[in-house]
Design a protein around this motif. Structure first.
Motif: not given
Length: 184
Positions: A109-111, A130-131, A141-144, A161-163
């Motif tokens: 899913l892209a939020l 975050t945006n 699992t999340i990442a940006t 940036g993080f995951n």
């Protein structure tokens, strides 16, 4: 006799011209019908979308004020969404976002917009803002790669940036991190 041949030739010309125009009209009508099908849009308001794990059990639900798509085999666009985990009571994370996309054929899913990930536990309340964020809701699992603000027990961390593995409460930062630790 010449007049008869001229009339026959003219009649033959009009018959051929009308046949050609008929076949062209049928093709353009079929093309118009195909275009009309591709412009069709499906919209659900105040929808709940359930996701399941590999065993087929419901593991999370997405509540959205508006879900829409114009082809059910492609992307589903979401507005004002909330993701909650329902299969594991120990998971206290919930995720809110202004907009999102369920991308077909992937577990991602892209939020985007105002993305807020909140741990509602009493022991370790925390918030991640975050945006933009990508999430695999099955693995948590999340990442940006965008700017992130994390608040844990009134302490803040800013990073680019993080995951993270939300199930294990593990964060991995990509680069440039600053923090503000409050003394108890």
């Amino acid at each position: 006799m010449n007049n008869y041949i001229l009339k026959l030739g003219l009649l033959l010309f009009f018959a051929i011209a009308s046949s050609v125009s008929y076949f062209l009209t049928i093709n353009s009508t079929e093309n118009a019908a195909d275009l009309e099908k591709s412009k069709r849009e499906f919209v659900l308001k105040n929808a709940e979308i359930f996701g399941s794990d590999k065993e087929g059990n419901f593991s999370y639900k997405i509540f959205t004020k508006k879900a829409k798509t114009n082809d059910l085999k492609q992307t589903i666009y979401l507005e004002q969404l909330l993701i909650k985990y329902i299969s594991e009571p120990a998971i206290d994370w919930q995720i809110e976002s202004d907009t999102g996309q369920i991308i077909s054929q992937t577990n991602v899913l892209a939020l985007s917009g105002n993305v807020v990930i909140e741990n509602k536990s009493n022991d370790n309340p925390s918030t991640i803002v975050t945006n933009y964020l990508e999430i695999n809701p099955n693995t948590l699992t999340i990442a940006t790669n965008r700017d992130v603000l994390i608040t844990i027990n009134n302490n803040t961390i800013e990073a680019k940036g993080f995951n993270a593995q939300l199930r294990e409460n593990k964060l991995n930062f990509s680069s440039n991190m600053t923090s503000n630790i409050v003394n108890p």
